[in-house]
Scaffold this motif. Structure first.
Motif, PDB file in Angstrom:
ATOM      1  N   THR A 175       0.895  -1.294   0.014  1.00 36.16           N
ATOM      2  CA  THR A 175       0.041  -0.097   0.114  1.00 36.16           C
ATOM      3  C   THR A 175       0.844   1.190   0.048  1.00 36.16           C
ATOM      4  O   THR A 175       2.014   1.464   0.601  1.00 36.16           O
ATOM      5  N   SER A 212      -3.054   0.166  -3.611  1.00 34.53           N
ATOM      6  CA  SER A 212      -2.749  -1.111  -2.831  1.00 34.53           C
ATOM      7  C   SER A 212      -2.797  -2.218  -4.072  1.00 34.53           C
ATOM      8  O   SER A 212      -3.422  -2.055  -5.243  1.00 34.53           O
ATOM      9  N   LYS A 268       3.310  -1.509   3.800  1.00 35.44           N
ATOM     10  CA  LYS A 268       3.013   0.153   3.435  1.00 35.44           C
ATOM     11  C   LYS A 268       4.302   0.759   3.354  1.00 35.44           C
ATOM     12  O   LYS A 268       5.108   0.851   4.071  1.00 35.44           O
TER      13      LYS A 268
END
Length: 51
Positions: free
Chosen positions: A2, A17, A26
């Motif tokens: 993400t 994502s 992330k």
């Protein structure tokens, strides 16, 4: 994987994502637009898969 980016039209921070499952990675850096965030997610996912 993400990544976040700043949507100029709405003024909001949005997410891009790819993939599913755990663990979820992330990217901390906030990108200036959708295209750069999407490219970063794809590149990072490729790097993680290749080891």
């Amino acid at each position: 994987m993400t990544a976040t980016y700043h949507d100029v039209e709405s003024g909001d921070t949005k997410e891009v994502s790819t993939g599913t499952g755990e663990p979820e990675f992330k990217i901390v850096f906030k990108y200036p637009n959708y295209d750069e965030a999407k490219a970063a997610v794809a590149a990072r996912a490729k790097a993680v898969k290749s080891g």
